[in-house]
Structures are given as structure tokens and as C-alpha cells.
Design a protein around this motif. Sequence first.
Motif, short mmCIF file in Angstrom:
data_model
loop_
_atom_site.label_atom_id
_atom_site.label_comp_id
_atom_site.label_asym_id
_atom_site.label_seq_id
_atom_site.Cartn_x
_atom_site.Cartn_y
_atom_site.Cartn_z
N LEU A 9 0.86 -1.19 0.00
CA LEU A 9 0.00 0.00 0.00
C LEU A 9 0.89 1.24 0.00
CD1 LEU A 9 -2.77 1.39 0.34
CD2 LEU A 9 -2.47 1.13 2.82
N VAL A 10 0.60 2.16 -0.91
CA VAL A 10 1.39 3.38 -1.01
C VAL A 10 0.46 4.53 -1.37
CG1 VAL A 10 1.93 2.99 -3.45
CG2 VAL A 10 3.47 4.38 -2.05
N MET A 81 8.58 1.55 -9.79
CA MET A 81 7.36 2.31 -10.07
C MET A 81 7.39 3.61 -9.28
SD MET A 81 4.55 -0.78 -10.09
CE MET A 81 4.61 -0.97 -8.32
N ASN A 82 7.43 4.71 -9.98
CA ASN A 82 7.46 6.04 -9.36
C ASN A 82 6.20 6.82 -9.72
OD1 ASN A 82 10.11 5.49 -8.42
ND2 ASN A 82 10.96 6.18 -10.36
N SER A 83 5.96 7.87 -8.97
CA SER A 83 4.81 8.75 -9.23
C SER A 83 3.53 7.93 -9.39
CB SER A 83 5.06 9.59 -10.49
OG SER A 83 6.22 10.37 -10.35
N LEU A 84 3.33 7.03 -8.47
CA LEU A 84 2.19 6.12 -8.57
C LEU A 84 0.86 6.87 -8.47
CD1 LEU A 84 3.67 3.16 -6.55
CD2 LEU A 84 2.74 2.99 -8.86
N THR A 115 1.55 -9.97 -7.29
CA THR A 115 1.71 -9.21 -6.06
C THR A 115 0.82 -7.98 -6.15
OG1 THR A 115 3.34 -8.21 -4.55
CG2 THR A 115 3.73 -7.92 -6.92
N LEU A 116 0.11 -7.69 -5.06
CA LEU A 116 -0.90 -6.63 -5.06
C LEU A 116 -0.26 -5.27 -4.77
CD1 LEU A 116 -3.86 -5.69 -5.14
CD2 LEU A 116 -3.99 -6.26 -2.69
#
Length: 121
Positions: A9-10, A81-84, A115-116
Amino acid sequence: QLQASGGGLVQAGGSLRLSCAASGVTYSRYDMGWFRRAPGKEREFVAAIRTSGASLFYADSVKGRFAVSRDNAKNTVDLQMNSLKPEDTAVYYCAAGRPLDLRVPNLYAYWGQGTLVTVSS
């Protein structure tokens, strides 16, 4: 066999790094792809990398934000993965194969369990 990890979670704007570890296959012979399936949607192409690592491919929706890389010595492929964004929320899968078209999931021979990734707004 492929094992994907690193999901979680992010908050929107944050970063995650997914990793896919291969075992039981001659990993360096295969192109590697990342796909995702959002709730209620079809599986979609995210990114892919050829065997040498010299050719990289991205979906338009992640271009400039995601980066795929591989380490053939360690039998791993990563997805930074950036700027999600909330719309990146999905189960992410890694795949291995020799597809003529890297964007077509059915052309890959091996799949990880997923993977979630959840991105909150």
C-alpha cells in the motif's frame, strides 16, 4: 517458476519496487514481461525487457514513471514504479517467454503468482 514480490500500500505520488525471481528455468534465455490486472478489468501489459536487457518496452500509461531492469546473474527482473497513481492499483504479474509481441500475455510461457499494489489517493 517465477515469484513476484514487493507489492503493498502506497500513497499517490509514492514509489514501489517490484521484483521477480526465477528458478527452475534458464532465465537468461527468456524475455521478461510485467502485466497487471485491476479489479474488474482485463490483464494489461505494463513493461517488458528482452533477454539482453538492451531493449525495453512500456505501456503508454506508465512511460516515464516505471522502469524495468534485469540482472541475469541473479535471475531477477525488477519494476521500479514512481509517481504512482490510484489507477495503478492492480495485481502485478511477471512473466517469462519468447513472445514475438511482448504486449500479448498469452504468448508468455511462465507466470508468477502476482503481487498486489494498492495506491491510495
